[in-house]
Design an enzyme around this catalytic site. Structure first.
Site, PDB file in Angstrom:
ATOM      1  N   CYS A   7      31.761   8.887 -30.422  1.00  0.00           N
ATOM      2  CA  CYS A   7      32.946   9.500 -29.587  1.00  0.00           C
ATOM      3  C   CYS A   7      33.197  10.825 -30.451  1.00  0.00           C
ATOM      4  O   CYS A   7      32.706  11.199 -31.429  1.00  0.00           O
ATOM      5  CB  CYS A   7      33.935   8.619 -29.708  1.00  0.00           C
ATOM      6  SG  CYS A   7      33.787   6.892 -29.089  1.00  0.00           S
ATOM      7  N   ARG A  24      29.266  14.106 -26.979  1.00  0.00           N
ATOM      8  CA  ARG A  24      29.350  12.825 -27.835  1.00  0.00           C
ATOM      9  C   ARG A  24      29.724  11.629 -27.151  1.00  0.00           C
ATOM     10  O   ARG A  24      29.747  10.521 -27.472  1.00  0.00           O
ATOM     11  CB  ARG A  24      30.142  12.888 -29.168  1.00  0.00           C
ATOM     12  CG  ARG A  24      29.779  14.031 -30.032  1.00  0.00           C
ATOM     13  CD  ARG A  24      30.729  14.242 -31.041  1.00  0.00           C
ATOM     14  NE  ARG A  24      30.923  13.120 -31.846  1.00  0.00           N
ATOM     15  CZ  ARG A  24      29.762  12.664 -32.921  1.00  0.00           C
ATOM     16  NH1 ARG A  24      28.966  13.756 -33.209  1.00  0.00           N
ATOM     17  NH2 ARG A  24      30.160  11.517 -33.755  1.00  0.00           N
ATOM     18  N   TRP A  84      32.790   7.033 -25.783  1.00  0.00           N
ATOM     19  CA  TRP A  84      31.472   6.574 -25.569  1.00  0.00           C
ATOM     20  C   TRP A  84      31.561   5.110 -25.735  1.00  0.00           C
ATOM     21  O   TRP A  84      31.653   4.737 -27.035  1.00  0.00           O
ATOM     22  CB  TRP A  84      30.385   7.405 -26.437  1.00  0.00           C
ATOM     23  CG  TRP A  84      28.974   6.662 -25.904  1.00  0.00           C
ATOM     24  CD1 TRP A  84      28.323   5.462 -26.576  1.00  0.00           C
ATOM     25  CD2 TRP A  84      28.465   7.054 -24.678  1.00  0.00           C
ATOM     26  NE1 TRP A  84      27.209   5.347 -25.923  1.00  0.00           N
ATOM     27  CE2 TRP A  84      26.938   6.030 -24.743  1.00  0.00           C
ATOM     28  CE3 TRP A  84      28.495   7.772 -23.753  1.00  0.00           C
ATOM     29  CZ2 TRP A  84      26.204   6.468 -23.867  1.00  0.00           C
ATOM     30  CZ3 TRP A  84      27.554   8.092 -22.736  1.00  0.00           C
ATOM     31  CH2 TRP A  84      26.341   7.122 -22.916  1.00  0.00           C
ATOM     32  N   ASN A 141      36.047   6.788 -34.188  1.00  0.00           N
ATOM     33  CA  ASN A 141      34.821   6.802 -33.904  1.00  0.00           C
ATOM     34  C   ASN A 141      34.033   5.810 -34.623  1.00  0.00           C
ATOM     35  O   ASN A 141      34.089   5.969 -35.836  1.00  0.00           O
ATOM     36  CB  ASN A 141      34.129   8.357 -33.973  1.00  0.00           C
ATOM     37  CG  ASN A 141      32.696   8.212 -33.606  1.00  0.00           C
ATOM     38  OD1 ASN A 141      32.151   7.307 -33.034  1.00  0.00           O
ATOM     39  ND2 ASN A 141      32.075   9.051 -34.419  1.00  0.00           N
ATOM     40  N   GLY A 142      33.299   5.127 -34.090  1.00  0.00           N
ATOM     41  CA  GLY A 142      32.568   3.983 -35.102  1.00  0.00           C
ATOM     42  C   GLY A 142      32.648   2.325 -34.354  1.00  0.00           C
ATOM     43  O   GLY A 142      32.829   2.492 -33.261  1.00  0.00           O
ATOM     44  N   GLU A 183       3.892   4.652 -23.741  1.00  0.00           N
ATOM     45  CA  GLU A 183       5.316   5.508 -24.122  1.00  0.00           C
ATOM     46  C   GLU A 183       5.069   6.921 -24.821  1.00  0.00           C
ATOM     47  O   GLU A 183       5.662   7.955 -24.138  1.00  0.00           O
ATOM     48  CB  GLU A 183       6.119   4.852 -25.073  1.00  0.00           C
ATOM     49  CG  GLU A 183       7.326   5.597 -25.466  1.00  0.00           C
ATOM     50  CD  GLU A 183       8.143   5.862 -24.302  1.00  0.00           C
ATOM     51  OE1 GLU A 183       7.996   5.346 -23.236  1.00  0.00           O
ATOM     52  OE2 GLU A 183       9.279   6.828 -24.731  1.00  0.00           O
ATOM     53  N   LYS A 240       6.056  10.491 -22.819  1.00  0.00           N
ATOM     54  CA  LYS A 240       6.677  11.434 -23.359  1.00  0.00           C
ATOM     55  C   LYS A 240       6.136  12.566 -23.161  1.00  0.00           C
ATOM     56  O   LYS A 240       6.616  13.805 -22.877  1.00  0.00           O
ATOM     57  CB  LYS A 240       6.706  11.116 -24.800  1.00  0.00           C
ATOM     58  CG  LYS A 240       7.779   9.889 -25.191  1.00  0.00           C
ATOM     59  CD  LYS A 240       9.140  10.481 -25.089  1.00  0.00           C
ATOM     60  CE  LYS A 240      10.361  10.209 -24.007  1.00  0.00           C
ATOM     61  NZ  LYS A 240       9.937   8.731 -23.165  1.00  0.00           N
ATOM     62  N   GLU A 285       5.944  14.060 -19.368  1.00  0.00           N
ATOM     63  CA  GLU A 285       7.099  14.160 -18.611  1.00  0.00           C
ATOM     64  C   GLU A 285       8.103  15.537 -19.256  1.00  0.00           C
ATOM     65  O   GLU A 285       8.626  16.038 -18.714  1.00  0.00           O
ATOM     66  CB  GLU A 285       8.276  12.961 -18.848  1.00  0.00           C
ATOM     67  CG  GLU A 285       8.868  12.676 -20.287  1.00  0.00           C
ATOM     68  CD  GLU A 285       9.864  11.791 -20.063  1.00  0.00           C
ATOM     69  OE1 GLU A 285      10.594  11.448 -19.206  1.00  0.00           O
ATOM     70  OE2 GLU A 285       9.815  10.783 -20.901  1.00  0.00           O
ATOM     71  N   HIS A 309     -14.256  -0.255 -20.221  1.00  0.00           N
ATOM     72  CA  HIS A 309     -14.155  -0.571 -18.729  1.00  0.00           C
ATOM     73  C   HIS A 309     -13.919   0.618 -17.699  1.00  0.00           C
ATOM     74  O   HIS A 309     -13.432   0.546 -16.728  1.00  0.00           O
ATOM     75  CB  HIS A 309     -13.201  -1.716 -18.638  1.00  0.00           C
ATOM     76  CG  HIS A 309     -13.711  -2.786 -19.353  1.00  0.00           C
ATOM     77  ND1 HIS A 309     -14.719  -3.683 -19.352  1.00  0.00           N
ATOM     78  CD2 HIS A 309     -12.966  -3.176 -20.779  1.00  0.00           C
ATOM     79  CE1 HIS A 309     -14.708  -4.813 -20.251  1.00  0.00           C
ATOM     80  NE2 HIS A 309     -13.541  -4.491 -20.931  1.00  0.00           N
ATOM     81  N   LYS A 368      18.241  12.251 -15.771  1.00  0.00           N
ATOM     82  CA  LYS A 368      18.373  11.316 -16.699  1.00  0.00           C
ATOM     83  C   LYS A 368      18.491   9.989 -16.151  1.00  0.00           C
ATOM     84  O   LYS A 368      18.201   8.860 -16.861  1.00  0.00           O
ATOM     85  CB  LYS A 368      19.758  11.529 -17.421  1.00  0.00           C
ATOM     86  CG  LYS A 368      19.882  10.778 -18.609  1.00  0.00           C
ATOM     87  CD  LYS A 368      18.856  11.103 -19.502  1.00  0.00           C
ATOM     88  CE  LYS A 368      19.007  10.092 -20.958  1.00  0.00           C
ATOM     89  NZ  LYS A 368      17.766   9.978 -21.822  1.00  0.00           N
TER      90      LYS A 368
HETATM   91  C1  AGP Z   1      12.374   8.045 -20.126  1.00  0.00           C
HETATM   92  O1  AGP Z   1      11.805   8.933 -21.054  1.00  0.00           O
HETATM   93  C2  AGP Z   1      12.112   8.447 -18.725  1.00  0.00           C
HETATM   94  N1  AGP Z   1      12.981   9.564 -18.480  1.00  0.00           N
HETATM   95  C3  AGP Z   1      12.424   7.414 -17.623  1.00  0.00           C
HETATM   96  O2  AGP Z   1      11.159   6.646 -17.621  1.00  0.00           O
HETATM   97  C4  AGP Z   1      13.471   6.334 -17.788  1.00  0.00           C
HETATM   98  O3  AGP Z   1      13.217   5.631 -18.874  1.00  0.00           O
HETATM   99  C5  AGP Z   1      13.649   5.475 -16.697  1.00  0.00           C
HETATM  100  O4  AGP Z   1      14.105   6.075 -15.467  1.00  0.00           O
HETATM  101  C6  AGP Z   1      14.377   4.334 -16.840  1.00  0.00           C
HETATM  102  O5  AGP Z   1      15.796   4.797 -17.129  1.00  0.00           O
HETATM  103  P1  AGP Z   1      16.920   3.799 -17.545  1.00  0.00           P
HETATM  104  O6  AGP Z   1      16.339   3.118 -18.916  1.00  0.00           O
HETATM  105  O7  AGP Z   1      18.176   4.352 -17.588  1.00  0.00           O
HETATM  106  O8  AGP Z   1      16.987   2.465 -16.561  1.00  0.00           O
END
Ligand code: AGP
Length: 612
Positions: A2, A27, A74, A100-101, A485, A489, A492, A508, A607
């Site tokens: 927060c 925050r 938050w 905050n905490g 993952e 990263k 994207e 394969h 996001k």
């Molecule tokens: C993560 O780097 C991506 N931006 C995306 O795959 C994300 O993980 C996915 O949209 C799921 O989001 P969520 O965890 O908020 O459900």
């Protein structure tokens, strides 16, 4: 996390608080509030939602007050609402605090205080602090705060104000950031982070843990919480501009959030296990141990990075809790025939708690009678409101679109769930539990220590490979999802085509792709499948592929097969997925930077994907 702002001085306090909170909105932003004293009266204004709502509320308020506190929240305990927004008050309403905490022992403190007749008006952990200070108050605010915080376990950055001494603010810092701002001819400030101070001063005093400060219009003093003894503090000059400061000096939110992972991991496991017995404590999942003991299958449902967390958890839960685990991409889960019943535990995993496919999958599971426990980072989000219970990751708001600290925090939450299930089913020994939770305890310090070096080494690799058009990531076991993952990263945020593969799958098909133009990054910790992984990498080497290896410190053999080798500390192999994610995040970050991409807001992405 927060945002806290406080001021006492010659200037009108409300504009200072609003402006300061605006600079701390990164925050936390699910609710906000402020409080000031005018003519001996405490005036509190709070509202749910964005800070703009509080601003609008204050447009109609006229005050000349010169002392006050503000907070942008938050949520960690208690959903976002006006009642749960800070500031919180004692029973009299004359003592107010912002925090905050995380107060780990707030349950027992709340029960104790209620038994003494204190009336609580919120579902937050914070409110216990206001009533504790009220209990200790005997004319001296500093003394009362000092006495109250000795009862508290957990983390707290505090701002406290009392109508009985309307000329002063008290600040306390313990494992949550709090900084003072000093402006000779104007007054004294407190804030969670430097950005809130910069419009008024660049003279700051950093508080250390277990230090507190008395702020008045004409001066300030810092003292130790335990002894009350004054502490001499240096006034530092900050030469950041406001934009930089919001990212705490980092170039992007993503890099800041990568470096916040030690704290996010600590905050996520804090108070959730007993290191002596290894016993995991997850009362918030809303299911009795007897219900958990009857679970015959676990179904993990998620999207994107959260799906990768689910894939890792499958290895853990099957290994330690001896329960079969299915993992589904949520957009597939919701359209296939589901064989669910009350003996199936469905776990939707979502950082935002608003992902449409994950929400739909969860609703379908509930309609078929399954128990639902969510893993989520946003208190009060839709997923958390509709699940039987939620294990919150306490990563704080994640601003960068590419998920980093939320992902490793999800892994921590899922590891705790694994142990909790194993303990409920009595299939894990105390010795095993103690060993595993104590490895978890070491992670924050290891990451804190190693990340700068890892970043330097990954930056060299980024420099060499940033112009590639394709990348292959390989992993085995619980590191296979980490290969996925790492590829996501890179994809994207740098827009390079990258694929994650189970290393054993290479022969394969994908091995047909190997050439000098497509680097292969393999995760090669010394674990149970190390020899197999090395054989897979030899297959790449035999075809003249370019190999990057992430392996265990002391493993000098990797330099024989890898063109670039980065070595990480050896920890319990089960927790390698958390540790081995870090170099992949840093590699993707730096390559995206070198390619001039918009790291925090990559093209085409959002996001939170709230549409199908
Ligand atoms: C993560 O780097 C991506 N931006 C995306 O795959 C994300 O993980 C996915 O949209 C799921 O989001 P969520 O965890 O908020 O459900």
């Amino acid at each position: 996390m927060c945002g806290i702002v406080g001021y006492v001085g010659k200037r009108r306090v409300v504009p200072i608080i609003i402006e300061g909170l605006k600079r701390l909105e990164y925050r936390g932003y699910d609710s906000a509030g402020l409080v000031y004293i005018e003519a001996g009266q405490v005036r509190k204004h709070r509202c749910k939602g964005k800070l703009a709502n509080l601003e609008e509320l204050m447009d109609s308020v006229v005050t000349d007050s010169h002392i006050g506190l503000g907070h942008t929240r938050w949520a960690t305990h208690g959903a976002p609402s006006e009642a749960n927004a800070h500031p919180h008050s004692d029973c009299t309403g004359e003592l107010v605090i912002v925090h905050n905490g995380i107060i780990e022992n707030y349950h027992s403190l709340r029960e104790e205080l209620q038994a003494k007749g204190h009336d609580f008006t919120s579902a937050t952990d914070t409110e216990v602090l206001a009533h504790l200070i009220e209990e200790a108050l005997d004319g001296d605010l500093v003394a009362a705060v000092r006495q109250a915080v000795t009862r508290v376990e957990g983390s707290y950055a505090l701002g406290v104000m009392w109508a009985g001494q309307p000329d002063r603010l008290v600040a306390v810092r313990h494992q949550s950031p709090l900084v003072l701002g000093i402006k000779e001819d104007s007054g004294c400030f407190m804030a969670s982070d430097i950005p809130a101070l910069l419009p008024y001063t660049n003279q700051v005093v950093f508080l250390e843990d277990q230090e507190m400060a008395l702020l008045k219009q004409d001066g300030w003093q810092v003292m130790r919480v335990d002894s009350g003894q004054p502490v001499a503090k240096e006034v530092r000059r900050i030469d950041w501009n406001a934009g930089m400061a919001e990212k705490a000096g980092y170039r992007h939110f993503m890099l800041k959030e990568i470096y916040e992972q030690p704290q996010a991991i600590l905050n996520t496991f804090r108070g959730r296990f007993d290191p002596e017995t290894g016993r995991v404590l997850l009362p918030e999942i809303g299911l009795a141990v007897s219900e958990l003991a009857r679970i015959k299958r676990v179904s993990l449902v998620a999207c994107g990075t959260s799906w990768h967390a689910a894939l890792v958890a499958k290895y853990w839960i099957e290994k330690w809790a001896a329960i079969p685990v299915e993992v589904d991409i949520a957009s597939e889960f919701r359209y296939r025939r589901l064989l669910l019943d009350p003996e199936v535990l469905v776990v939707p995993i979502s950082q935002s708690g608003e992902t449409a496919d994950t929400l739909a999958g969860m609703r379908l599971a509930r309609s078929l009678g399954a128990k639902v426990v969510a893993v989520c980072n946003v208190v009060g989000s839709t997923v958390t409101r509709e699940a039987d219970g939620t294990i919150y990751t306490h990563a704080g708001p994640e601003i960068g679109v590419a998920s980093t600290k939320a992902f490793t925090s999800q892994l921590v939450a899922l590891f705790l769930l694994t142990l909790y299930l194993a303990q409920a089913r009595e299939v894990i020994s105390e010795g095993e539990s103690v060993a595993l939770v104590n490895v978890l305890l070491t992670l924050p310090a290891i990451l804190e220590q190693e990340m700068p070096r890892i970043q330097q080494e990954m930056d060299v690799i980024a420099e060499e490979f940033s112009r590639c058009r394709d990348f292959l990531y390989l992993g085995r076991g619980a590191n296979f999802p980490i290969a996925l993952e790492g590829a996501l990263k890179l994809k994207e945020i740098s827009y390079i085509h990258a694929e994650g593969y189970a290393a054993g799958e290479l022969k394969h098909g994908p091995i047909a792709l190997i050439d000098r133009e497509m680097p292969v990054l393999a995760l090669a910790p010394r674990d149970a499948v190390y020899r197999k992984l090395v054989s897979n990498v030899e297959e790449v080497r035999a075809r003249n592929g370019r190999i990057i290896l992430i392996g265990s410190q002391g493993d000098d053999s990797l330099a024989r097969i890898g063109e670039r080798v980065v070595l990480l500390p050896e920890i319990h192999e089960d927790l390698n997925p958390i540790l081995y994610t870090i170099p992949l995040q840093l590699l993707a970050y730096q390559i995206a930077n070198l390619r001039g991409c918009d790291v925090d807001q990559p093209r085409n992405l959002a996001k939170s994907v709230t549409v199908e």
